[in-house]
Design an enzyme around this catalytic site. Structure first.
Site, PDB file in Angstrom:
ATOM      1  N   GLY A  76      16.515  66.756  23.604  1.00  0.00           N
ATOM      2  CA  GLY A  76      15.225  67.089  23.030  1.00  0.00           C
ATOM      3  C   GLY A  76      14.794  68.523  23.277  1.00  0.00           C
ATOM      4  CG  ASP A  77      12.893  69.602  26.886  1.00  0.00           C
ATOM      5  OD1 ASP A  77      13.703  68.685  27.112  1.00  0.00           O
ATOM      6  OD2 ASP A  77      12.069  69.995  27.735  1.00  0.00           O
ATOM      7  CD  GLU A  78      18.179  68.614  29.338  1.00  0.00           C
ATOM      8  OE1 GLU A  78      17.854  68.571  30.523  1.00  0.00           O
ATOM      9  OE2 GLU A  78      19.066  67.894  28.839  1.00  0.00           O
TER      10      GLU A  78
END
Length: 147
Positions: A76-78
């Site tokens: 997701g946010d990596e």
């Protein structure tokens, strides 16, 4: 190659990673980049702000790396980054990426200050172990930024 691009950030997707994992095995360096406080951005400002943040961060990272480096939206946010450089050069690159992300000004969401935590490792194989160590180092970086 469109099949392997993340439609939001326009960098390689997790599908690319899973498909070409064996080819990435020989990469000397692995870095894990995590967006700090991403859940807070989504909760406070909405998913449009989160999407804009991810796009801007991907662009900032791309502006700091070479065309031969591989950037993947891993989760997701990596993001995973496979740079072809020494560990010393990576430390300089890490600072450059963090400064570029910190310098992002989101006109629609002026109160958001973006930052990322980054952990990187060179010369560790197999790739699963390199990612595990980069993840650990990323969490150390995150803890350092909070203190």
């Amino acid at each position: 190659m469109q099949l392997f691009l993340d439609p939001l950030t326009n960098v390689y997707s997790r599908r690319y990673f899973e498909t070409y994992r064996t080819h990435l095995e020989g990469m000397e360096g692995v870095a894990l980049i995590d967006v700090n406080n991403f859940k807070l951005i989504n909760d406070r400002c909405g998913h449009a702000a989160g999407d804009a943040a991810l796009r801007d961060i991907a662009n900032a990272v791309r502006s700091c790396i070479r065309k031969t480096d591989i950037l993947i939206r891993y989760g997701g946010d990596e993001f995973l980054l496979f740079p072809r450089m020494t560990e010393e050069a990576f430390l300089d690159k890490k600072k450059q990426i963090q400064q570029a992300v910190h310098g992002i000004r989101m006109s629609e969401f002026a109160d958001i200050q973006l930052s990322v935590s980054i952990g990187g490792i060179c010369g560790v194989h197999p790739i699963t172990e390199a990612i595990r160590k980069a993840d650990y180092l990323m969490y150390l970086d995150k803890a350092e930024q909070k203190s």
